[in-house]
Design an enzyme around this catalytic site. Sequence first.
Site, mmCIF file in Angstrom:
data_model
loop_
_atom_site.group_PDB
_atom_site.id
_atom_site.type_symbol
_atom_site.label_atom_id
_atom_site.label_comp_id
_atom_site.label_asym_id
_atom_site.label_seq_id
_atom_site.Cartn_x
_atom_site.Cartn_y
_atom_site.Cartn_z
ATOM 1 N N THR A 47 18.014 -135.073 33.150
ATOM 2 C CA THR A 47 18.977 -135.835 32.354
ATOM 3 C C THR A 47 18.693 -135.691 30.865
ATOM 4 O OG1 THR A 47 19.283 -137.389 34.171
ATOM 5 C CG2 THR A 47 19.992 -138.126 31.994
ATOM 6 N N CYS A 48 17.431 -135.699 30.495
ATOM 7 C CA CYS A 48 17.053 -135.572 29.080
ATOM 8 C C CYS A 48 17.487 -134.219 28.528
ATOM 9 C CB CYS A 48 15.540 -135.743 28.919
ATOM 10 S SG CYS A 48 14.902 -137.267 29.639
ATOM 11 N N HIS A 49 17.255 -133.175 29.304
ATOM 12 C CA HIS A 49 17.491 -131.801 28.857
ATOM 13 C C HIS A 49 18.969 -131.407 28.908
ATOM 14 C CE1 HIS A 49 16.344 -127.697 27.939
ATOM 15 N NE2 HIS A 49 16.977 -127.259 29.006
#
Length: 162
Positions: A47-49
């Site tokens: 999700t962060c990337h």
Amino acid sequence: MIERGNPIPSIGIKLVTATGTSDTTSDAVLGEGTVVLFSVPGAFTPTCHVNHLPGFLANADKLHAAGVDKIVCASVNDAFVMKAWAEASDALGAVEFIADGNGDLAKAMGLDKQFGGLGLRFVRSAMIIRDGVLSDVFVEDAPGVNASGAPAILMALQAAAA
């Protein structure tokens, strides 16, 4: 948890920028001008990337037009991982990265959480900081990127300017 009106704590961190990696403090990085700080559980995590960082990259010009001087991403990762992530994401120059290797900044801000199998991490959040004082904080209460994403921060900045 850090609240509106609280100053940003002074914690030793590693800062990753387009010019390299340096030892500094959180208040030195976040203490001047209008800064958007977003925190992620981990560099390269799905999700962060795929969702969180790319939203800030895509909206960097709009954030600057709304009065943001600097966009900063923090994670409980070491500086080598943060530098690799910044380079792989083509983010250097648009976003500065705080490597909070021991989670000291996350803990000082009350934005730390134990994630299963990952250990201590930052919770997913975003903040608007004005001259070293927290103006707004947005913490996700469910998986995904909603309250802490770049569009939500843009709306908050526009509402504050109105």
